[in-house]
Every structure is written in structure tokens, then in C-alpha cells.
Design a protein around this motif. Structure first.
Motif, PDB file in Angstrom:
ATOM      1  N   LEU A 106     -56.761 -19.930  41.533  1.00 11.81           N
ATOM      2  CA  LEU A 106     -57.818 -18.919  41.645  1.00 11.81           C
ATOM      3  C   LEU A 106     -57.300 -17.436  41.465  1.00 11.81           C
ATOM      4  O   LEU A 106     -57.636 -16.549  40.727  1.00 11.81           O
ATOM      5  CB  LEU A 106     -58.421 -18.961  43.109  1.00 11.81           C
ATOM      6  N   ALA A 107     -55.883 -17.421  41.941  1.00 13.48           N
ATOM      7  CA  ALA A 107     -55.334 -16.042  41.782  1.00 13.48           C
ATOM      8  C   ALA A 107     -54.743 -15.860  40.444  1.00 13.48           C
ATOM      9  O   ALA A 107     -54.976 -15.094  39.661  1.00 13.48           O
ATOM     10  CB  ALA A 107     -53.937 -16.048  42.594  1.00 13.48           C
ATOM     11  N   LEU A 108     -54.397 -17.126  39.685  1.00 12.31           N
ATOM     12  CA  LEU A 108     -54.019 -17.044  38.114  1.00 12.31           C
ATOM     13  C   LEU A 108     -55.120 -16.746  37.379  1.00 12.31           C
ATOM     14  O   LEU A 108     -54.907 -15.741  36.329  1.00 12.31           O
ATOM     15  CB  LEU A 108     -53.537 -18.526  37.932  1.00 12.31           C
ATOM     16  N   LEU A 109     -56.298 -17.202  37.658  1.00  9.73           N
ATOM     17  CA  LEU A 109     -57.528 -16.973  36.919  1.00  9.73           C
ATOM     18  C   LEU A 109     -57.775 -15.483  37.069  1.00  9.73           C
ATOM     19  O   LEU A 109     -58.374 -14.810  36.143  1.00  9.73           O
ATOM     20  CB  LEU A 109     -58.874 -17.738  37.384  1.00  9.73           C
ATOM     21  N   ALA A 110     -57.821 -14.875  38.063  1.00  4.09           N
ATOM     22  CA  ALA A 110     -57.960 -13.406  38.356  1.00  4.09           C
ATOM     23  C   ALA A 110     -57.055 -12.387  37.719  1.00  4.09           C
ATOM     24  O   ALA A 110     -57.358 -11.789  37.013  1.00  4.09           O
ATOM     25  CB  ALA A 110     -58.080 -13.001  39.872  1.00  4.09           C
ATOM     26  N   ASN A 111     -55.969 -12.933  37.776  1.00  3.26           N
ATOM     27  CA  ASN A 111     -54.810 -11.878  37.218  1.00  3.26           C
ATOM     28  C   ASN A 111     -54.507 -12.309  35.759  1.00  3.26           C
ATOM     29  O   ASN A 111     -54.523 -11.112  35.028  1.00  3.26           O
ATOM     30  CB  ASN A 111     -53.224 -12.261  37.784  1.00  3.26           C
ATOM     31  N   ALA A 112     -54.940 -13.481  35.337  1.00  2.00           N
ATOM     32  CA  ALA A 112     -54.717 -13.517  33.786  1.00  2.00           C
ATOM     33  C   ALA A 112     -55.920 -12.840  33.254  1.00  2.00           C
ATOM     34  O   ALA A 112     -55.780 -12.134  32.181  1.00  2.00           O
ATOM     35  CB  ALA A 112     -54.848 -15.045  33.340  1.00  2.00           C
ATOM     36  N   GLY A 113     -57.021 -13.112  33.700  1.00  2.00           N
ATOM     37  CA  GLY A 113     -58.108 -12.198  33.175  1.00  2.00           C
ATOM     38  C   GLY A 113     -58.154 -10.836  33.150  1.00  2.00           C
ATOM     39  O   GLY A 113     -58.452 -10.118  32.141  1.00  2.00           O
ATOM     40  N   VAL A 114     -57.521 -10.173  34.142  1.00  2.00           N
ATOM     41  CA  VAL A 114     -57.369  -8.634  34.212  1.00  2.00           C
ATOM     42  C   VAL A 114     -56.141  -8.390  33.281  1.00  2.00           C
ATOM     43  O   VAL A 114     -56.326  -7.509  32.415  1.00  2.00           O
ATOM     44  CB  VAL A 114     -56.727  -8.379  35.589  1.00  2.00           C
ATOM     45  N   ALA A 115     -55.167  -9.208  33.059  1.00  2.00           N
ATOM     46  CA  ALA A 115     -54.179  -8.980  32.294  1.00  2.00           C
ATOM     47  C   ALA A 115     -54.694  -9.094  30.499  1.00  2.00           C
ATOM     48  O   ALA A 115     -54.207  -8.481  29.905  1.00  2.00           O
ATOM     49  CB  ALA A 115     -52.928 -10.076  32.159  1.00  2.00           C
ATOM     50  N   MET A 116     -55.751 -10.218  30.426  1.00  6.48           N
ATOM     51  CA  MET A 116     -56.144 -10.301  29.224  1.00  6.48           C
ATOM     52  C   MET A 116     -57.049  -9.022  28.600  1.00  6.48           C
ATOM     53  O   MET A 116     -57.014  -8.299  27.495  1.00  6.48           O
ATOM     54  CB  MET A 116     -57.034 -11.667  28.903  1.00  6.48           C
ATOM     55  N   MET A 117     -57.515  -8.367  29.702  1.00  4.98           N
ATOM     56  CA  MET A 117     -58.387  -7.358  29.502  1.00  4.98           C
ATOM     57  C   MET A 117     -57.557  -5.942  29.180  1.00  4.98           C
ATOM     58  O   MET A 117     -58.119  -5.082  28.459  1.00  4.98           O
ATOM     59  CB  MET A 117     -59.446  -6.917  30.868  1.00  4.98           C
ATOM     60  N   LEU A 118     -56.408  -5.835  29.920  1.00  6.53           N
ATOM     61  CA  LEU A 118     -55.730  -4.862  29.792  1.00  6.53           C
ATOM     62  C   LEU A 118     -54.611  -4.891  28.652  1.00  6.53           C
ATOM     63  O   LEU A 118     -54.013  -4.031  28.460  1.00  6.53           O
ATOM     64  CB  LEU A 118     -54.918  -4.646  30.940  1.00  6.53           C
ATOM     65  N   TYR A 119     -54.749  -5.971  27.795  1.00  4.57           N
ATOM     66  CA  TYR A 119     -53.898  -6.384  26.841  1.00  4.57           C
ATOM     67  C   TYR A 119     -53.705  -5.353  25.785  1.00  4.57           C
ATOM     68  O   TYR A 119     -52.660  -4.758  25.349  1.00  4.57           O
ATOM     69  CB  TYR A 119     -53.891  -7.816  26.115  1.00  4.57           C
ATOM     70  N   ARG A 120     -54.881  -4.906  25.586  1.00  4.51           N
ATOM     71  CA  ARG A 120     -54.946  -3.846  24.108  1.00  4.51           C
ATOM     72  C   ARG A 120     -54.406  -2.594  24.721  1.00  4.51           C
ATOM     73  O   ARG A 120     -54.100  -1.740  23.835  1.00  4.51           O
ATOM     74  CB  ARG A 120     -56.219  -3.946  23.885  1.00  4.51           C
ATOM     75  N   PHE A 121     -54.136  -2.294  26.018  1.00  2.88           N
ATOM     76  CA  PHE A 121     -53.864  -0.874  26.452  1.00  2.88           C
ATOM     77  C   PHE A 121     -52.212  -0.990  26.921  1.00  2.88           C
ATOM     78  O   PHE A 121     -51.789  -0.008  27.618  1.00  2.88           O
ATOM     79  CB  PHE A 121     -54.544  -0.459  27.653  1.00  2.88           C
ATOM     80  N   ARG A 122     -51.756  -2.079  26.524  1.00  3.21           N
ATOM     81  CA  ARG A 122     -50.326  -2.236  26.942  1.00  3.21           C
ATOM     82  C   ARG A 122     -49.277  -1.233  26.509  1.00  3.21           C
ATOM     83  O   ARG A 122     -48.478  -1.219  27.013  1.00  3.21           O
ATOM     84  CB  ARG A 122     -49.871  -3.539  26.831  1.00  3.21           C
TER      85      ARG A 122
END
Length: 108
Positions: free
Chosen positions: A7-23
Motif C-alpha cells: 500500500l505504501a509503495l502504491l502511494a509513494n510510487a504514485g506521488v513520485a510519478m506525478m512529480l517526475y516532470r518537476f524533478r
């Protein structure tokens, strides 16, 4: 442990994917992206530890992952300092980069 890790991986990976373009954005956006990415990596380690505990019936996989993760938080393990690229802190006149360790230090 495995269910919470997934569950934590799904949440953190989702947020990381949303923020990827702002890295490559400002220091705040980069920091949030790096933290989310590193948390997702830690979640993968927890899932692997859970599988190891389930498969072997031993607490050793959990202990190994816990030691690695605690060392990475205190040292340089999975830290964002391993990610190449400049941050706004490296441009600040009051901060210097230690050439031997690569650590960021305050000027004295």
C-alpha cells in the motif's frame, strides 16, 4: 508487513510519478520528488524483507533490511546526495562541498 509495504509503495510510487516532470524544478519540488522516490525504494525493500521472512521463517531478512535502511538515513546509502545535479544549496555562498566525502557543509 507485506500488505502495508505494498500500500505504501502504491502511494509513494504514485506521488513520485506525478512529480517526475518537476524533478528538475526548484529545490522544493526536487526535494519532494527525491523523498517520494526514495520512500518508494524503501517500500520495495520492505516488501522484499516480508517475502524473505515469509519464505524462510526467519527474522534475518527483516533485520538486514532494517539495518540497511537505518544506515541509509544516517549515512549516505539511499540518500538524495547520490543523485547528480546541482541544487540551490550548492549555489549559496554559506555552504561548501567537501571534496573528500562529497558532504555539504556550512562554511566556518
Amino acid at each position: 508487513m507485506g500488505v502495508v509495504g505494498i500500500l505504501a509503495l502504491l502511494a509513494n510510487a504514485g506521488v513520485a510519478m506525478m512529480l517526475y516532470r518537476f524533478r528538475a524544478g526548484d529545490a522544493n519540488m526536487r526535494s519532494v520528488w527525491l523523498c517520494s522516490r526514495n520512500d518508494a525504494i524503501g517500500n520495495l525493500a520492505v516488501i522484499l524483507a516480508a517475502a524473505g521472512v515469509f519464505g524462510t521463517g526467519s527474522a534475518l531478512p527483516d533485520l538486514v533490511v532494517a539495518l540497511v535502511m537505518s544506515g541509509s538515513r544516517c549515512g549516505r546509502g539511499l540518500s538524495s546526495s547520490l543523485t547528480p545535479g546541482a541544487t540551490s544549496a550548492t549555489h549559496d555562498k554559506s555552504i561548501r562541498r567537501d571534496e573528500d566525502s562529497g558532504a555539504t557543509c556550512l562554511r566556518q
